[in-house]
Design an enzyme around this catalytic site. Sequence first.
Site, PDB file in Angstrom:
ATOM      1  CD  GLU A 164      57.904  90.393  47.898  1.00 36.31           C
ATOM      2  OE1 GLU A 164      57.013  90.536  47.036  1.00 36.31           O
ATOM      3  OE2 GLU A 164      59.105  90.314  47.608  1.00 36.31           O
ATOM      4  CD  GLU A 378      61.283  86.420  47.300  1.00 38.99           C
ATOM      5  OE1 GLU A 378      61.173  87.107  46.247  1.00 38.99           O
ATOM      6  OE2 GLU A 378      60.315  85.946  47.907  1.00 38.99           O
TER       7      GLU A 378
HETATM    8  C1  BGP Z   1      58.738  88.521  44.899  1.00 37.80           C
HETATM    9  C2  BGP Z   1      57.939  87.322  45.339  1.00 37.80           C
HETATM   10  C3  BGP Z   1      58.367  86.036  44.732  1.00 37.80           C
HETATM   11  C4  BGP Z   1      58.855  86.138  43.301  1.00 37.80           C
HETATM   12  C5  BGP Z   1      59.734  87.347  43.056  1.00 37.80           C
HETATM   13  C6  BGP Z   1      60.059  87.614  41.621  1.00 37.80           C
HETATM   14  O1  BGP Z   1      57.938  89.633  44.959  1.00 37.80           O
HETATM   15  O2  BGP Z   1      58.002  87.167  46.731  1.00 37.80           O
HETATM   16  O3  BGP Z   1      57.346  85.119  44.924  1.00 37.80           O
HETATM   17  O4  BGP Z   1      57.911  85.897  42.374  1.00 37.80           O
HETATM   18  O5  BGP Z   1      59.170  88.509  43.595  1.00 37.80           O
HETATM   19  O6  BGP Z   1      58.994  88.307  41.037  1.00 37.80           O
HETATM   20  P1  BGP Z   1      58.467  88.022  39.595  1.00 37.80           P
HETATM   21  O7  BGP Z   1      58.189  86.563  39.575  1.00 37.80           O
HETATM   22  O8  BGP Z   1      57.245  88.845  39.435  1.00 37.80           O
HETATM   23  O9  BGP Z   1      59.529  88.421  38.665  1.00 37.80           O
END
Ligand code: BGP
Length: 496
Positions: A164, A378
């Site tokens: 990302e 993800e």
């Molecule tokens: C993405 C990242 C992850 C994870 C996920 C959920 O952007 O790659 O590492 O954290 O988001 O986000 P958050 O933890 O802010 O809810």
Amino acid sequence: MSELARFPENFVFGGATAAYQVEGATKEDGRGPCVWDEHMARPESRFDGDPASDFYHRYPEDIKLAHDFGVNGIRISLSWTRILPEGKGKINQKGIDYYRKLIAECQAQNVEPLVTLHHFDTPLPFFHDGHWLNRNLIEEFVEYARICFEAFGQQVKQWATFNEPWSIAQNGYIAGNFPPCEHFEIAKAIQIEHNLMVAHARAVNLYKSMGLPGKIGIVHTLEGKVPFTDSPADRHAAQLDDAISNRFMLDACFLGRYSDETMDLIDEILEKNWGVLATDPQDFRDFREAAAQIDFLGMNYYSSHFLQAYDGESKVFNNSTGEKGTSVFALRGIGARVTNPEVPTTDWDWPIYPEGMYRQLKRIAHDYPNYKELYITENGMGYKDELKNGEIDDTPRIAYVREHLEAVLRAIDEGVNVRGYYIWSLQDMLSWSNGYNKRYGLFYVDYETQKRWPKKSAYWYKRLSETHVLQPVPGTEADAGEKEEASACEAAYQSA
Ligand code: BGP
């Protein structure tokens, strides 16, 4: 509903993790500091990276759980400063040994790792030296990549250069919820995207020159951008937000250049924010070479935004506590992300919009037909899970995942080459700017004892992986017939 009822034979049903969010052990075995260690140590910080989910020590247990629940792929990332404590120079053998053992353990359990080189955790000295605005970091990254390819290149079948780039740029320099916590530095964010894409391209080209047996790609977060109304102004706002969030970097990745249309949109944003983009002719040669060689795109997808034209000053409020309805996001020269009353949201105000995932998959296939393979690297739902009598009922998460997997099936049915899905996340872990009450895992982590508990979603995912067929959401009408079998499987695991 999709025509295609089953996921393809070799489809990966994976679970995702990231080094800083799960490992803990931030000071152990010679690991050097990364940017997040310093960020978490600020007096106002509500949480930190130790012990997180203690994956550093407990990975055999987590990989076994993954195996037992039908999870046949895992995203892990390497902590740069476990391998090079100062970011460059002396290699820490203990770091190399740890990741060799971790990768071997995953493979022994048939949980194939997809390894990301950089998941937000830049070595601290480089962060202080200008972070990704300093082009020297591009070469430092490529050198780190070379060390990793040499150390693990015979073991690892799939690599991602970055996780990302957009989040590094947006959260660090526009929204201010990632270090260095700057606000509305839109031109800096664009420069960082470019620099990260150059680093990505050079790492891909290096990997391909080494004749190693695996594949290499990148993970982008591809948020959908939907005009709030059909007005030309709202449509333009959606295009602008899409250009800075998605298109600019997808062009670099797959076209090997920025298209004229993309640059018109980026220039418009830069102009309204008094910025310029610095590039070097060599960057585009590197882009072209990498675009011809990249093996796959990893797409993270959680949400889409509804865009309204916006003329005012930039303003952002991050809902980092799960107090629903508190988010604000409007950017000068781009647009305002507004609430769509017809679309449900999570407690952290993330719109739940699986149609956006379907559209992004179709868009990749349409706009970048030279992509080879796609993975959902993800997707998942942040939820305040509660452990009650040894059980966690996360039915809303199951409904969320099911809807998104339906979107994936629809895209596959229409010819998009999606090869796998990694749920975010495998087990509960640290959420960068939200802490530990925003849980995503298939497995609940009791942070006091570090004991793991399979959630209802873990049992659901297991049946999905076994059957390759989407299972009904527990408690729905369609579920009635399935119930007995599912609870038998649950009882068997609990007593094991
Ligand atoms: C993405 C990242 C992850 C994870 C996920 C959920 O952007 O790659 O590492 O954290 O988001 O986000 P958050 O933890 O802010 O809810």
